[in-house]
Design a protein around this motif. Sequence first.
Motif, PDB file in Angstrom:
ATOM      1  N   HIS A   7       0.828  -1.214   0.000  1.00  0.00           N
ATOM      2  CA  HIS A   7       0.000   0.000   0.000  1.00  0.00           C
ATOM      3  C   HIS A   7       0.854   1.252   0.000  1.00  0.00           C
ATOM      4  O   HIS A   7       2.024   1.226   0.345  1.00  0.00           O
ATOM      5  CB  HIS A   7      -0.988   0.038   1.179  1.00  0.00           C
ATOM      6  CG  HIS A   7      -0.378  -0.018   2.549  1.00  0.00           C
ATOM      7  ND1 HIS A   7      -0.151  -1.198   3.214  1.00  0.00           N
ATOM      8  CD2 HIS A   7       0.060   0.955   3.372  1.00  0.00           C
ATOM      9  CE1 HIS A   7       0.389  -0.945   4.391  1.00  0.00           C
ATOM     10  NE2 HIS A   7       0.547   0.357   4.525  1.00  0.00           N
ATOM     11  N   ALA A   9       0.521   4.891   1.862  1.00  0.00           N
ATOM     12  CA  ALA A   9      -0.236   5.509   2.951  1.00  0.00           C
ATOM     13  C   ALA A   9      -0.225   7.022   2.793  1.00  0.00           C
ATOM     14  O   ALA A   9       0.813   7.625   2.528  1.00  0.00           O
ATOM     15  CB  ALA A   9       0.364   5.119   4.289  1.00  0.00           C
ATOM     16  N   GLU A  54      -3.852   3.502   1.847  1.00  0.00           N
ATOM     17  CA  GLU A  54      -4.193   3.521   3.276  1.00  0.00           C
ATOM     18  C   GLU A  54      -4.310   4.990   3.673  1.00  0.00           C
ATOM     19  O   GLU A  54      -3.300   5.694   3.692  1.00  0.00           O
ATOM     20  CB  GLU A  54      -3.070   2.828   4.064  1.00  0.00           C
ATOM     21  CG  GLU A  54      -3.230   2.813   5.558  1.00  0.00           C
ATOM     22  CD  GLU A  54      -1.984   2.229   6.250  1.00  0.00           C
ATOM     23  OE1 GLU A  54      -2.120   1.229   6.946  1.00  0.00           O
ATOM     24  OE2 GLU A  54      -0.873   2.774   6.083  1.00  0.00           O
ATOM     25  N   HIS A  79       3.964   7.033   3.849  1.00  0.00           N
ATOM     26  CA  HIS A  79       4.907   5.917   3.699  1.00  0.00           C
ATOM     27  C   HIS A  79       4.481   4.987   2.561  1.00  0.00           C
ATOM     28  O   HIS A  79       3.350   5.042   2.086  1.00  0.00           O
ATOM     29  CB  HIS A  79       5.075   5.118   5.006  1.00  0.00           C
ATOM     30  CG  HIS A  79       3.860   4.404   5.509  1.00  0.00           C
ATOM     31  ND1 HIS A  79       3.008   4.943   6.437  1.00  0.00           N
ATOM     32  CD2 HIS A  79       3.360   3.169   5.244  1.00  0.00           C
ATOM     33  CE1 HIS A  79       2.048   4.077   6.717  1.00  0.00           C
ATOM     34  NE2 HIS A  79       2.235   2.986   6.003  1.00  0.00           N
ATOM     35  N   GLU A 130       7.613   0.951   5.163  1.00  0.00           N
ATOM     36  CA  GLU A 130       7.070  -0.106   6.021  1.00  0.00           C
ATOM     37  C   GLU A 130       7.312  -1.432   5.317  1.00  0.00           C
ATOM     38  O   GLU A 130       7.109  -1.533   4.099  1.00  0.00           O
ATOM     39  CB  GLU A 130       5.568   0.134   6.214  1.00  0.00           C
ATOM     40  CG  GLU A 130       4.863  -0.924   7.050  1.00  0.00           C
ATOM     41  CD  GLU A 130       3.362  -0.658   7.224  1.00  0.00           C
ATOM     42  OE1 GLU A 130       2.777   0.108   6.426  1.00  0.00           O
ATOM     43  OE2 GLU A 130       2.777  -1.216   8.172  1.00  0.00           O
TER      44      GLU A 130
HETATM   45 CO    CO Z   1       1.027   1.208   6.351  1.00  0.00          CO
END
Ligand code: CO
Length: 134
Positions: A7, A9, A54, A79, A130
């Motif tokens: 994802h 974010a 996200e 991120h 991440e």
């Molecule tokens: Co995340």
Amino acid sequence: MIGRLNHVAIAVPDLAAAARQYEAVLGAQVRAPQDEPDHGVRVVFIDLPNTKVELLTPLGEGSPIAGFLEKNPSGGIHHLCFEVEDILAARDRLLAEGARVLGPAEPKIGAHGKPVLFLHPKDFNGTLIELEQV
Ligand code: CO
């Protein structure tokens, strides 16, 4: 080592407004909001054919994204999350290469119920990364 982009974010000042925009304007599949008290955020996931977005907004006092939103009041990319098969092996490789893992370097359970780690943005061209074990 890294696999799919799990994802992107985006920190947002108004989660409901951002979710509505993705649904109504961009025509995306938007999931229900979810509280992540361990991470100090409330999230909405948006499913895309090849990845997810996200949307993040602060939850409670001392949220790790409160400072980011102070600097970026209208929101911004916060991120990127990449998938890894073995998060402990990934961590050990990164540490051996001199990259910094944020916090105590032990995986936490992330928004998908899977172990995650965050890498220092200064080590990756200003991008917070991440890693999520899948
Ligand atoms: Co995340």
